[in-house]
Design a protein around this motif. Structure first.
Motif, mmCIF file in Angstrom:
data_model
loop_
_atom_site.group_PDB
_atom_site.id
_atom_site.type_symbol
_atom_site.label_atom_id
_atom_site.label_comp_id
_atom_site.label_asym_id
_atom_site.label_seq_id
_atom_site.Cartn_x
_atom_site.Cartn_y
_atom_site.Cartn_z
ATOM 1 N N LEU A 112 -27.246 17.930 7.787
ATOM 2 C CA LEU A 112 -26.515 19.144 7.420
ATOM 3 C C LEU A 112 -25.110 18.882 6.890
ATOM 4 O O LEU A 112 -24.456 19.798 6.381
ATOM 5 N N LEU B 121 -24.282 20.131 3.330
ATOM 6 C CA LEU B 121 -25.003 21.301 2.840
ATOM 7 C C LEU B 121 -24.091 22.238 2.035
ATOM 8 O O LEU B 121 -24.528 22.896 1.086
ATOM 9 N N ILE C 56 -23.809 27.301 8.445
ATOM 10 C CA ILE C 56 -24.511 27.028 9.709
ATOM 11 C C ILE C 56 -24.256 28.152 10.703
ATOM 12 O O ILE C 56 -25.170 28.607 11.406
#
Lengths: 312, 312, 312, 312, 312, 312
Positions: free
Chosen positions: A191, A194, A225
């Motif tokens: 992540l 991202l 997130i």
């Protein structure tokens, strides 16, 4: 073939290229002419449109254009003397042919990505990763996005390649020490960048968006997130904070734009893996794109030193 | 048992410890007494010799001493009130019992080390590694040496553990990129800190030698390799330069004492692997030796930040 | 009166104080005694509990305790010899009596705050400010929170005072230049440190929370605004980005934890106003709390220089 | 009209401009021609003198010249093809027409300046300010001088505008804190850049003088004040030191050329006000002189970032 | 003899020392006692006045005091138990006996100083030097002043020694290059630290004056020269600027408090000579005052490294 | 005469020059022509070979070439229009005529060098110096080598001149302090840049060698000394370490490529002398090669400031 890497002087060609630069100038007689830079996935070439007659249709930078031209040699370099030019319709071409892409096998990278997700044990971490990477809207962009505007991984599927490599490095590190939460390392690696999906616009532009300039991929990633997690019932607050901490601290130091420095082993690993891949890929690409036989590939401006090849 | 980690208040003990500190002071009546710090592989404890009578024989810092003492509780800490003390003979003890050592399995580390050497293809690189690691005089010191005075790997076999871990990391990195000479990476990783054998004196001192302070392990390592290579007939000059370059540049930046910065992929990998292991081991040790239940292990002076545990 | 600033040697007192420090030690006879630091809004004093008899009830740091004690002079400083001590119930005291607070008139600060909100023209900016500052849950915390753990504004209503002063400075600046969006300046000033509500725990602790350490008030503030805005229908995306940019960049430089540097005049003004108030308040407080007649108030560790009074 | 901002292609003009650049070159036939840059208060334009015949009289850079020319379009930019050129006499023009000037109302700035002086209470401070600003020789230069060679306030009356703005900001700050000597703040703000009168030569040059390069406006200002004060009987030594300290420390840090850092609140305020005006004016000017519709005004080299417009 | 370096335990002495520290404390019975530090030119010693009876007369730090005392050994160090103490009158002692002084021959330093002045050819430079160094008021202070509060040359005639050594080094450098104005080098070296006469108060204090803190010796020196020059008719302005430039730039970099960096060879030489003497004297003094046989003299805090002796 | 400094427009010349640059280009008709830069010890000049006919023989950069040409004036600069060109044989020329050389008397420099060696007392130090400087193979290279690629001493015998000047400065410093081992200072000064013999290739190239880039003259010098010393029986280990320490630390700080910082007075002196000569020579050369009457010689990029001449 009309791939830029295959062009030869004196040829007459018909081809499609991506226009990356365009300027209209006046010659000494006050007549307009036009200089362009055209690109496909194999290279880039200068072009001249000496006369802006009716065969030259309106076009802009970042358009794909169909051209007819003669290939000339000018001061040791090839150049196109363009006689016809027309903007191509989106239906007439595949953007991938005009943009450099990863040299790795994309399907294998995808397999590796999902294998990492499957290894995750902690159910909320796994749920978060699945929610993101099984979301088609996100995943299709993730598959082709670059990981940078330039310098390293600035090509189709660059973000995918970078993400998978960082995860491999991160998992290698995690296995060498005790007390590491491997799920967090995997999630952090997968992540960490991202936010680049929205910091950089899609190809062919691949340039900083307004949001990218004002907020930046580090905070954009953490906010993304946060929004995703807020849709997962019961997601533990501490887990959310740790994942966001890893994203926020992955540049390692304040000077590199991280508002926090890594405070746990997992955050340190994600930072170190990202740092290593950025440095090594930068040099690998520099060496690959350097021509000539000199043992020194030349001066690397970002690393601020000469780079040497090793051929033993 | 008289391991320091097992001592209990009110016990009377007979034991051997390593003396790491000694100071003679005067009490208010002008009488000498002596305060010491005693260590074994499990910990360190304060001791007092209130009376310097004939049962207290001459001893110095870094001696192993046999003591008789009572264990007392003073301000929440245990303390030894020593009644007899005698320097032990070298034949009476095994130094390893008094010094912290790696928590890893030394034999397995050795196996991994020689497996890496076996993987090397280039004959001169392999010859150099074998000449060094099969030299008993060197290898026996390498087996037990620390990799630092403090901070990380400052224990028995610390150099071995650090060397093997860096090599594992380096090889992991080498496999992710194209155009890497893996033999050079292995040799660079295995040899990068060899100068520490002479920069730091042997245990129990484990402190900077005069040569360590004046020359330093980076240049000492390069010179050591140079001397060894000069005894191998036909060793290619370019190969010697590259190996020395990797050693000289392994701290990555001038500010950290490297007179050259990495100029080839192999040197960058050795630096990145060394950098990652130093950082991660430092935090791993800090977390392991921290007591208490607080989620924050405390402020790490070198990293200049609080370190957080992760217990999910 | 038993305010700490009024205590005199030889008095016997009964009073309530906030315990900020507590340590149990052993005297030379192995008996426990206890040393504490007690605080009210006027100062801080050392105390000793020489005997832990039944009149000394269990208590912890950050408790309010009722004590009976004698005031003694020890090495030129007053000290309490405590004979009775009991933790007070929340109903028995008002926390404000034990913590330093702003020297400014809180009601006037509140009036100024809402006057700024009223001046805002842009309806979405105004709506956002009203949603936040008219939310009682938030506002009651905002009213009493500190703006720092120490250094400056580390007292009750410190955040309110800092916020209003920064807004005044920001508005003064905005009026001196052309092309400034004053609404954005007001919003940026009023919201810039909102993340401190959650980065620092409430009094009496006033210390970094786990989220404060992992995420920090800069990103926490941006995320808070993001969540609030997502509940306002039709809030323009560009406006959200600009407000978040101002919050993210208000420390001015990466080195001070801002992941972005100010890119528009409004963000620069918020940063400069915040920077000026932090510096000036720090010195104003230092001068006010310094005793003695010397023209130099002493060495200020953060500013790294001697501070001079001006008495002309 | 022949203001540069109003010129149109194909016009024949007679006009006066300030020559800021001149170079004599040879064409391919070995004949001399001359390229110049001409300026008035509205802009700057390139000119060519293709033939150095008798109608072209001797002239130098920084002369005002009377020209006859044709306005041409060359590669999208206007250009003058000059046929006659003669240096103008000082009596024939007003220098102000050829140099950019403040956009603010000079008379109002003057009123504000003297209002600040009147507010001063301390008689010696007031006397010093009056001695300087009522000295016609100084004041007439102060009225027109720039505050910089480039970057910000590099125009006629720039020093006046900067001085008044800094004083306004300084007084705003002074009113927000306790224990500030407002007279010192006013004096410090009004005098802080006085050395620029001699560090930068007068217009049209507006470049560093020899003394400016060797001594600099910070020390020159302090020395100027010192000389002035030495003519005021009874001026207190402490007051002189404080005023000089404010001037010497107004750049805030050693790195910016201040030999002392601010040690009292008044010096900190003068520094912070100067710092804020310099930064904000720099961006305000950058935004005003940027053309095009892009929301980003472009990359600012000194601030090292993109600057964004705010048009809500 | 009662020189501090000669004292022995158990002696009873009568002597005069300089008091550098004094604190009144209470013993456990609440009775006052006093701890002092006493100094002469050979060293410094702790003293205790256990009873403040009538034989102990009022005194302050920086007084010369006549004491009667017993020399005791306490925890390996000598200490005075003082029974009588009285402040000495200025007529009763010579301050030089109580303060460390240069180890060089002062008369020879003086000879060297005036020999340098005589070598100067340029009449105005010579006149300026003579006006200053033949001014008895200045010269008598110059003769005894220190060149620093601590670190190096912090003793009687330290400024004289430093000035002469820097001039010798500067002249050595000047002779190795072409195009150097040696008169300027000599003047620059002799005058560079003249501001220290007023930045540091006279012995025994030898501490920063208010003017020293607010203005600093660099600017004070330039101003002093400016005032002196203004009394020399016809002194060339360019020459004044160059001499002031050398003084202002002699610390070499902004970070070290110089408002200008050296721009001519002569200024560079003065800076380099000053820099070399400061560094070398600092280490020479450190080595001289270090005790013990270890080849390493210990860690030098300012140089941030261990210092090694060389005994070959 | 055909020295470049003596050429005049319209001459036809026959001469030998060193070719430092060569590029083959195409004119608008697609015909090759060639542009070169030719150099002798007095200057450098552009040349054009408009037609690559049979009179133009093959040649490369760094060849000495015999040319026939016409001297032309092009845009205020002289240029050669070359009609014949042939590579010269090594026997036909003396390289020294084509490369700038020291302005000092080489024989006198040699005398000074050997006088320093003779002054050395310590027999091993003397032996080492004699072994090196009496080794003809080394000495003949040392005599002509440069001390840098550019910036300062980048000419024939530059290394000799720099070495002798540094030694003079070092000995001057050594005489001003106590406790200096003068033999070590002399040896350190004479040997400090010996690694430059191999870091920079010989003239005419005078560019970094592969070893220079990978290892650098600092470590190469230490290794060279190590190898030489290993051939001197009984050379004391401590003495070897000290000499190598001086070489390794002579750049003074890690940032400048020294892996160790000076830890003894002798190492500090060698560093300070080297630092002073580098700075002063750089400015001396800059002033000497600057043309024009302006009192300012221009902006020095490395020193980052304007340099001023002093003509009093």
């Amino acid at each position: 073939m009309t791939l830029i890497c295959d062009l030869k002087a004196q040829e007459n060609i018909k081809a499609q290229y991506l226009c990356k630069y365009k300027q209209v100038l006046k010659n000494k007689n006050g007549k307009d002419y036009c200089t362009v830079k055209l690109q496909d996935r194999t290279g880039i070439i200068d072009g001249k449109i000496w006369s802006l007659h009716s065969g030259i249709m309106p076009f802009e930078v970042d358009d794909i254009v169909s051209v007819e031209a003669e290939v000339l040699l000018y001061q040791d370099n090839l150049q196109l003397s363009i006689t016809k030019l027309k903007k191509a319709e989106a239906s007439e071409y595949d953007l991938k042919n005009f943009i450099p892409h990863t040299l790795k096998d994309v399907e294998q990278l995808e397999t590796e990505l999902f294998t990492f997700i499957e290894q995750v044990q902690q159910p909320f971490v796994k749920k978060l990763l699945e929610d993101i990477f099984y979301d088609e809207g996100i995943y299709q962009e993730f598959l082709v996005h670059s990981a940078a505007k330039s310098v390293h991984h600035a090509y189709l599927s660059g973000l995918l390649e970078h993400t998978v490599t960082v995860t491999k490095l991160g998992v290698s590190m995690a296995e060498l020490y005790t007390g590491i939460n491997k799920d967090l390392v995997i999630a952090g690696c997968l992540l960490h960048d991202l936010g680049k999906l929205y910091e950089l616009t899609n190809f062919p532009k691949n340039d900083y968006s307004d949001e990218g300039q004002l907020i930046g991929h580090i905070v954009m990633g953490a906010e993304f997130i946060h929004d995703r997690i807020s849709q997962i019932e019961g997601f533990p607050k501490e887990l959310e904070m740790l994942i966001k901490h890893i994203i926020l601290s992955h540049h390692g130091e304040y000077e590199y734009g991280s508002p926090k420095r890594p405070k746990c082993l997992e955050a340190m690993i994600v930072h170190l893996a990202d740092y290593a891949d950025a440095k090594l890929k930068m040099v690998e690409e520099f060496l690959r794109t350097t021509q000539g036989d000199d043992i020194y590939a030349g001066y690397h401006k970002i690393l601020n030193r000469n780079i040497r090849k090793v051929n033993l």
